[in-house]
Scaffold this motif. Structure first.
Motif, PDB file in Angstrom:
ATOM      1  N   GLU A  73       0.827  -1.206   0.000  1.00 57.19           N
ATOM      2  CA  GLU A  73       0.000   0.000   0.000  1.00 57.19           C
ATOM      3  C   GLU A  73       0.861   1.256   0.000  1.00 57.19           C
ATOM      4  O   GLU A  73       0.492   2.271  -0.590  1.00 57.19           O
ATOM      5  CB  GLU A  73      -0.931   0.017   1.223  1.00 57.19           C
ATOM      6  N   CYS A  74       2.011   1.196   0.657  1.00 57.14           N
ATOM      7  CA  CYS A  74       2.894   2.360   0.736  1.00 57.14           C
ATOM      8  C   CYS A  74       3.468   2.741  -0.625  1.00 57.14           C
ATOM      9  O   CYS A  74       3.917   3.876  -0.813  1.00 57.14           O
ATOM     10  CB  CYS A  74       4.043   2.084   1.710  1.00 57.14           C
ATOM     11  N   LEU A  75       3.442   1.802  -1.574  1.00 59.28           N
ATOM     12  CA  LEU A  75       3.986   2.053  -2.900  1.00 59.28           C
ATOM     13  C   LEU A  75       2.914   2.452  -3.915  1.00 59.28           C
ATOM     14  O   LEU A  75       3.213   2.728  -5.068  1.00 59.28           O
ATOM     15  CB  LEU A  75       4.735   0.818  -3.406  1.00 59.28           C
ATOM     16  N   PRO A 123       0.639  14.039   6.888  1.00 54.62           N
ATOM     17  CA  PRO A 123      -0.354  15.077   6.595  1.00 54.62           C
ATOM     18  C   PRO A 123      -0.021  15.908   5.361  1.00 54.62           C
ATOM     19  O   PRO A 123      -0.902  16.284   4.597  1.00 54.62           O
ATOM     20  CB  PRO A 123      -0.342  15.949   7.860  1.00 54.62           C
ATOM     21  N   SER A 124       1.270  16.180   5.145  1.00 45.65           N
ATOM     22  CA  SER A 124       1.674  17.019   4.018  1.00 45.65           C
ATOM     23  C   SER A 124       2.276  16.205   2.876  1.00 45.65           C
ATOM     24  O   SER A 124       2.847  16.761   1.946  1.00 45.65           O
ATOM     25  CB  SER A 124       2.685  18.071   4.482  1.00 45.65           C
ATOM     26  N   GLY A 125       2.161  14.884   2.955  1.00 41.76           N
ATOM     27  CA  GLY A 125       2.762  14.045   1.930  1.00 41.76           C
ATOM     28  C   GLY A 125       1.943  14.016   0.647  1.00 41.76           C
ATOM     29  O   GLY A 125       0.720  14.159   0.674  1.00 41.76           O
ATOM     30  N   THR A 126       2.623  13.803  -0.480  1.00 38.80           N
ATOM     31  CA  THR A 126       1.927  13.708  -1.763  1.00 38.80           C
ATOM     32  C   THR A 126       1.570  12.270  -2.100  1.00 38.80           C
ATOM     33  O   THR A 126       0.712  12.029  -2.945  1.00 38.80           O
ATOM     34  CB  THR A 126       2.816  14.247  -2.906  1.00 38.80           C
ATOM     35  N   GLY A 127       2.244  11.320  -1.458  1.00 37.93           N
ATOM     36  CA  GLY A 127       1.998   9.930  -1.788  1.00 37.93           C
ATOM     37  C   GLY A 127       2.634   9.519  -3.106  1.00 37.93           C
ATOM     38  O   GLY A 127       2.279   8.489  -3.677  1.00 37.93           O
ATOM     39  N   LEU A 128       3.594  10.321  -3.584  1.00 39.18           N
ATOM     40  CA  LEU A 128       4.243  10.015  -4.860  1.00 39.18           C
ATOM     41  C   LEU A 128       5.732   9.697  -4.712  1.00 39.18           C
ATOM     42  O   LEU A 128       6.331   9.128  -5.620  1.00 39.18           O
ATOM     43  CB  LEU A 128       4.081  11.188  -5.831  1.00 39.18           C
ATOM     44  N   GLY A 129       6.330  10.071  -3.595  1.00 37.29           N
ATOM     45  CA  GLY A 129       7.770   9.878  -3.425  1.00 37.29           C
ATOM     46  C   GLY A 129       8.211   8.432  -3.606  1.00 37.29           C
ATOM     47  O   GLY A 129       9.145   8.138  -4.357  1.00 37.29           O
ATOM     48  N   LEU A 130       7.538   7.509  -2.945  1.00 38.70           N
ATOM     49  CA  LEU A 130       7.907   6.098  -3.049  1.00 38.70           C
ATOM     50  C   LEU A 130       7.531   5.526  -4.412  1.00 38.70           C
ATOM     51  O   LEU A 130       8.239   4.671  -4.954  1.00 38.70           O
ATOM     52  CB  LEU A 130       7.241   5.287  -1.931  1.00 38.70           C
ATOM     53  N   ALA A 186      13.153   0.947 -13.641  1.00 39.14           N
ATOM     54  CA  ALA A 186      13.763   1.327 -14.920  1.00 39.14           C
ATOM     55  C   ALA A 186      15.214   0.859 -14.984  1.00 39.14           C
ATOM     56  O   ALA A 186      15.774   0.699 -16.069  1.00 39.14           O
ATOM     57  CB  ALA A 186      13.695   2.844 -15.113  1.00 39.14           C
ATOM     58  N   HIS A 187      15.819   0.632 -13.814  1.00 37.50           N
ATOM     59  CA  HIS A 187      17.177   0.096 -13.733  1.00 37.50           C
ATOM     60  C   HIS A 187      17.162  -1.428 -13.586  1.00 37.50           C
ATOM     61  O   HIS A 187      18.172  -2.022 -13.225  1.00 37.50           O
ATOM     62  CB  HIS A 187      17.928   0.724 -12.547  1.00 37.50           C
ATOM     63  N   HIS A 188      15.989  -2.028 -13.834  1.00 41.64           N
ATOM     64  CA  HIS A 188      15.816  -3.483 -13.727  1.00 41.64           C
ATOM     65  C   HIS A 188      16.061  -3.977 -12.302  1.00 41.64           C
ATOM     66  O   HIS A 188      16.544  -5.094 -12.092  1.00 41.64           O
ATOM     67  CB  HIS A 188      16.731  -4.215 -14.716  1.00 41.64           C
ATOM     68  N   GLY A 189      15.721  -3.122 -11.339  1.00 38.35           N
ATOM     69  CA  GLY A 189      15.898  -3.482  -9.933  1.00 38.35           C
ATOM     70  C   GLY A 189      14.565  -3.561  -9.205  1.00 38.35           C
ATOM     71  O   GLY A 189      13.491  -3.505  -9.817  1.00 38.35           O
ATOM     72  N   GLN A 190      14.633  -3.690  -7.890  1.00 42.45           N
ATOM     73  CA  GLN A 190      13.438  -3.798  -7.058  1.00 42.45           C
ATOM     74  C   GLN A 190      13.582  -2.938  -5.812  1.00 42.45           C
ATOM     75  O   GLN A 190      14.686  -2.800  -5.261  1.00 42.45           O
ATOM     76  CB  GLN A 190      13.192  -5.253  -6.641  1.00 42.45           C
ATOM     77  N   LEU A 191      12.464  -2.379  -5.363  1.00 46.79           N
ATOM     78  CA  LEU A 191      12.408  -1.604  -4.125  1.00 46.79           C
ATOM     79  C   LEU A 191      11.450  -2.298  -3.176  1.00 46.79           C
ATOM     80  O   LEU A 191      10.326  -2.639  -3.554  1.00 46.79           O
ATOM     81  CB  LEU A 191      11.926  -0.179  -4.416  1.00 46.79           C
ATOM     82  N   GLY A 192      11.902  -2.530  -1.940  1.00 47.92           N
ATOM     83  CA  GLY A 192      11.054  -3.184  -0.958  1.00 47.92           C
ATOM     84  C   GLY A 192      11.068  -2.474   0.379  1.00 47.92           C
ATOM     85  O   GLY A 192      12.026  -1.764   0.710  1.00 47.92           O
ATOM     86  N   LEU A 193      10.007  -2.652   1.152  1.00 44.91           N
ATOM     87  CA  LEU A 193       9.879  -2.066   2.483  1.00 44.91           C
ATOM     88  C   LEU A 193       9.494  -3.161   3.463  1.00 44.91           C
ATOM     89  O   LEU A 193       8.688  -4.033   3.138  1.00 44.91           O
ATOM     90  CB  LEU A 193       8.795  -0.978   2.508  1.00 44.91           C
ATOM     91  N   ALA A 194      10.068  -3.123   4.657  1.00 43.01           N
ATOM     92  CA  ALA A 194       9.731  -4.128   5.666  1.00 43.01           C
ATOM     93  C   ALA A 194      10.081  -3.591   7.050  1.00 43.01           C
ATOM     94  O   ALA A 194      11.010  -2.792   7.201  1.00 43.01           O
ATOM     95  CB  ALA A 194      10.479  -5.427   5.411  1.00 43.01           C
TER      96      ALA A 194
END
Length: 198
Positions: free
Chosen positions: A145-147, A155-162, A171-179
């Motif tokens: 959901e965070c992605l 409160p002031s977040g855009t929800g686009l940074g992540l 685009a670099h053929h990689g992966q981003l994960g959160l835990a």
């Protein structure tokens, strides 16, 4: 924009200076938020035609860290980078800098006053694994959901940074994960191949 226009129309004949100040202040904050949303969208679009060069991951992380180092809102917080030199790949330097700027900024916001954000990296069979650890309360929502675009717990977040960060990493053929970490806080992990982006 329609809401801003309607609000301005409603206060056109407002006589109460205090009420007018409150409304204009609120409008100003909303305009700043929209400006940030547009900048993040444009940044995402610009990355599609980005130039690629051979970059060192330590240089990328240091460039992002330096942008945040002088911020007044650090409240005694610090960023410790233990990314070694020599982890090189073919990549978009500015794009990856934005990724780590976003991840470090999020980690700083999540960490308490006086807290430490730690960034490290290691070589893997396929490439490199870079992590950013904070000392906050950890994820309060599922990582997926965070992605999602426009999802934000700030409160002031855009929800686009992540979302922007994830697209750049992909685009670099990689992966981003959160835990969540066992020791507390959250870990953001970026997996990148050595070749990076073709």
């Amino acid at each position: 924009l329609l809401a801003i226009g309607a609000t301005l129309e409603s206060v056109r004949d407002e006589d109460d200076p205090e009420e007018l100040h409150t409304v204009l202040s609120s409008l100003s904050q909303e305009i700043d938020r929209l400006d940030l949303v547009l900048k993040e969208y444009l940044s995402l679009a610009a990355r599609r035609n980005a130039s690629v060069t051979r970059v060192d991951l330590r240089d990328v992380v240091e460039a992002a860290r330096e942008l945040l180092q002088g911020q007044l809102h650090l409240a005694g917080k610090r960023i410790v980078s233990e990314v070694p030199t020599g982890l090189e790949l073919v990549a978009d330097f500015d794009g990856l800098k934005q990724v780590f700027f976003n991840l470090l900024a999020n980690a700083l916001e999540a960490s308490p006053a006086g807290g430490t954000v730690a960034c490290g990296a290691e070589e893997t069979a396929a490439g490199y694994r870079i992590h950013v650890d904070d000392e906050g309360v950890g994820l309060q929502s599922p990582a997926r959901e965070c992605l999602v675009p426009f999802f934000s717990t700030k409160p002031s977040g855009t929800g686009l940074g992540l979302t922007v960060s994830q697209r750049i990493v992909e685009a670099h053929h990689g992966q981003l994960g959160l835990a969540n970490r066992d020791a507390g806080g959250c870990r953001a992990t970026v997996e990148l191949p050595r070749r990076g982006r073709a």
